[in-house]
Scaffold this motif. Structure first.
Motif, PDB file in Angstrom:
ATOM      1  N   VAL A  19      29.843  44.264  49.862  1.00  0.00           N
ATOM      2  CA  VAL A  19      30.252  42.906  49.518  1.00  0.00           C
ATOM      3  C   VAL A  19      31.575  42.941  48.771  1.00  0.00           C
ATOM      4  N   VAL A  20      32.447  41.994  49.086  1.00  0.00           N
ATOM      5  CA  VAL A  20      33.637  41.766  48.269  1.00  0.00           C
ATOM      6  C   VAL A  20      33.565  40.347  47.729  1.00  0.00           C
ATOM      7  N   GLY A  21      34.230  40.147  46.613  1.00  0.00           N
ATOM      8  CA  GLY A  21      34.228  38.828  46.009  1.00  0.00           C
ATOM      9  C   GLY A  21      35.154  38.792  44.820  1.00  0.00           C
ATOM     10  N   ARG A  22      35.005  37.727  44.043  1.00  0.00           N
ATOM     11  CA  ARG A  22      35.865  37.544  42.878  1.00  0.00           C
ATOM     12  C   ARG A  22      35.008  37.284  41.656  1.00  0.00           C
ATOM     13  N   SER A  23      35.405  37.883  40.553  1.00  0.00           N
ATOM     14  CA  SER A  23      34.823  37.553  39.265  1.00  0.00           C
ATOM     15  C   SER A  23      35.760  36.567  38.590  1.00  0.00           C
TER      16      SER A  23
END
Length: 85
Positions: A19-23
């Motif tokens: 998974v990739v994403g943003r904090s």
């Protein structure tokens, strides 16, 4: 969630479940984003020039595309991860 950040959101997942994403971090009225990769361990992908980064997707070769500091990036699991396109 990356250390020091308030929440996390996924932006892409590949067939291997990476998974990739943003904090997201809130500092007063400002919001800051940092790209992460989760493959069982939460990994900070950093940012160009120390600013913000948001990944958009990841493919089955674990290549991540997104933007950082108003520039497109391609992350490939190598020591120098950012390639400005």
């Amino acid at each position: 969630v990356l250390p020091g950040y308030d929440e996390a959101r996924a932006t892409g997942i590949n067939d291997q479940g990476v998974v990739v994403g943003r904090s997201l971090a809130r500092v007063g009225d400002q919001v800051f984003y940092r790209a992460f990769l989760y493959d069982g361990t939460m990994r900070d992908l950093g940012a160009l020039y120390g600013g913000e980064s948001i990944p958009h997707d990841i493919n089955n070769n674990a290549q991540v595309v997104g933007w950082s500091d108003d520039r497109a990036f391609l992350y490939e699991k190598r020591p120098s991860w950012l390639k400005v396109k």
